[in-house]
Motif scaffolding. Sequence first.
Motif, PDB file in Angstrom:
ATOM      1  N   THR A 189       4.871   1.188   8.677  1.00  0.00           N
ATOM      2  CA  THR A 189       5.148   2.375   9.490  1.00  0.00           C
ATOM      3  C   THR A 189       4.746   3.666   8.816  1.00  0.00           C
ATOM      4  O   THR A 189       4.545   4.664   9.485  1.00  0.00           O
ATOM      5  CB  THR A 189       6.644   2.455   9.821  1.00  0.00           C
ATOM      6  N   ASP A 190       4.625   3.659   7.493  1.00  0.00           N
ATOM      7  CA  ASP A 190       4.375   4.937   6.817  1.00  0.00           C
ATOM      8  C   ASP A 190       3.451   4.819   5.612  1.00  0.00           C
ATOM      9  O   ASP A 190       3.385   5.727   4.801  1.00  0.00           O
ATOM     10  CB  ASP A 190       5.698   5.573   6.392  1.00  0.00           C
ATOM     11  N   VAL A 235       2.872   0.580  15.689  1.00  0.00           N
ATOM     12  CA  VAL A 235       2.441  -0.741  15.279  1.00  0.00           C
ATOM     13  C   VAL A 235       0.946  -0.783  14.963  1.00  0.00           C
ATOM     14  O   VAL A 235       0.543  -1.244  13.926  1.00  0.00           O
ATOM     15  CB  VAL A 235       2.812  -1.801  16.341  1.00  0.00           C
ATOM     16  N   LYS A 236       0.099  -0.300  15.838  1.00  0.00           N
ATOM     17  CA  LYS A 236      -1.341  -0.376  15.585  1.00  0.00           C
ATOM     18  C   LYS A 236      -1.779   0.654  14.547  1.00  0.00           C
ATOM     19  O   LYS A 236      -2.274   0.310  13.501  1.00  0.00           O
ATOM     20  CB  LYS A 236      -2.117  -0.165  16.888  1.00  0.00           C
ATOM     21  N   THR A 237      -1.627   1.896  14.867  1.00  0.00           N
ATOM     22  CA  THR A 237      -1.974   2.956  13.924  1.00  0.00           C
ATOM     23  C   THR A 237      -0.936   4.059  14.064  1.00  0.00           C
ATOM     24  O   THR A 237      -0.491   4.357  15.154  1.00  0.00           O
ATOM     25  CB  THR A 237      -3.370   3.546  14.208  1.00  0.00           C
ATOM     26  N   HIS A 238      -0.566   4.637  12.941  1.00  0.00           N
ATOM     27  CA  HIS A 238       0.418   5.711  13.020  1.00  0.00           C
ATOM     28  C   HIS A 238      -0.252   7.074  12.939  1.00  0.00           C
ATOM     29  O   HIS A 238       0.405   8.087  12.810  1.00  0.00           O
ATOM     30  CB  HIS A 238       1.506   5.562  11.957  1.00  0.00           C
ATOM     31  N   SER A 239      -1.545   7.096  12.993  1.00  0.00           N
ATOM     32  CA  SER A 239      -2.275   8.358  13.036  1.00  0.00           C
ATOM     33  C   SER A 239      -3.684   8.049  13.544  1.00  0.00           C
ATOM     34  O   SER A 239      -4.021   6.903  13.793  1.00  0.00           O
ATOM     35  CB  SER A 239      -2.303   9.000  11.647  1.00  0.00           C
ATOM     36  N   ARG A 240      -4.491   9.054  13.682  1.00  0.00           N
ATOM     37  CA  ARG A 240      -5.849   8.849  14.197  1.00  0.00           C
ATOM     38  C   ARG A 240      -6.790   8.568  13.044  1.00  0.00           C
ATOM     39  O   ARG A 240      -7.758   9.284  12.802  1.00  0.00           O
ATOM     40  CB  ARG A 240      -6.278  10.085  14.967  1.00  0.00           C
ATOM     41  N   THR A 241      -6.534   7.489  12.342  1.00  0.00           N
ATOM     42  CA  THR A 241      -7.336   7.174  11.160  1.00  0.00           C
ATOM     43  C   THR A 241      -8.649   6.504  11.503  1.00  0.00           C
ATOM     44  O   THR A 241      -9.597   6.586  10.735  1.00  0.00           O
ATOM     45  CB  THR A 241      -6.549   6.256  10.217  1.00  0.00           C
ATOM     46  N   LYS A 274      10.206  -9.337  -2.850  1.00  0.00           N
ATOM     47  CA  LYS A 274       9.006  -9.036  -2.066  1.00  0.00           C
ATOM     48  C   LYS A 274       9.242  -9.363  -0.598  1.00  0.00           C
ATOM     49  O   LYS A 274       8.939  -8.563   0.284  1.00  0.00           O
ATOM     50  CB  LYS A 274       7.823  -9.837  -2.607  1.00  0.00           C
ATOM     51  N   TRP A 275       9.812 -10.544  -0.339  1.00  0.00           N
ATOM     52  CA  TRP A 275      10.092 -10.935   1.035  1.00  0.00           C
ATOM     53  C   TRP A 275      11.053  -9.946   1.689  1.00  0.00           C
ATOM     54  O   TRP A 275      10.835  -9.514   2.820  1.00  0.00           O
ATOM     55  CB  TRP A 275      10.687 -12.342   1.067  1.00  0.00           C
ATOM     56  N   ARG A 316       8.654  -4.505   8.106  1.00  0.00           N
ATOM     57  CA  ARG A 316       8.223  -5.021   9.412  1.00  0.00           C
ATOM     58  C   ARG A 316       9.302  -4.842  10.466  1.00  0.00           C
ATOM     59  O   ARG A 316       9.003  -4.629  11.637  1.00  0.00           O
ATOM     60  CB  ARG A 316       7.820  -6.479   9.273  1.00  0.00           C
ATOM     61  N   LEU A 317      10.563  -4.936  10.060  1.00  0.00           N
ATOM     62  CA  LEU A 317      11.663  -4.733  10.994  1.00  0.00           C
ATOM     63  C   LEU A 317      11.651  -3.310  11.537  1.00  0.00           C
ATOM     64  O   LEU A 317      11.802  -3.096  12.731  1.00  0.00           O
ATOM     65  CB  LEU A 317      12.999  -5.033  10.306  1.00  0.00           C
TER      66      LEU A 317
END
Length: 188
Positions: free
Chosen positions: A121-122, A95-101, A77-78, A85-86
Amino acid sequence: MFVPSDNSPSQLSPSPLRHNAFFMKPLSALLLVSISFLVTLTGLLSIPRYIIGALTTYLFNRSNILIEFLYPSALAKWGHLFLLRLTQKKNPSNVKTHSRTLETRYKLTSGVFVHAIPQFTDNIAYAIITPNLTASQLEVVIIDVGDAAAVHTELDMIATMHYNDLPWKIACVVSTHKHHDHTAGNGA
């Protein structure tokens, strides 16, 4: 009456080697032995591949000990979350949002809304939100919490944008499958 010319096929003499039994039988036998040798050699050279495949089938089978017992461990898990995260740090635009959600809200029925919550990221978690006006709070069902901090931050922004800053309370957490990017935030 037809008279053949000197160039007609009936006038040409056959090659002395063609159809000569003295040459044809050994050449046919040599060709047969060569083909048999190559087929046998190919079969012998592929035996190690079959042996290695038979010995390693257990290791690469999905029901094997590595998948069933190592993947759910804290170390796996780690490692999985560390890699996610890398990659997120290497692409800071995600980092904040990867789309206009944040602006998107889907209405299921009267008073029940679905919001997509980006994480890593995805991946996307989903929040099913029902405003409970008598308790002055939002009741939330979260699906696939991989990153609890991202979900909490996004829920705060959703409450501000769509629900006049009503406080929210998570009523239930649902995981669609056991991958760490879908379950790591379940306890938070």
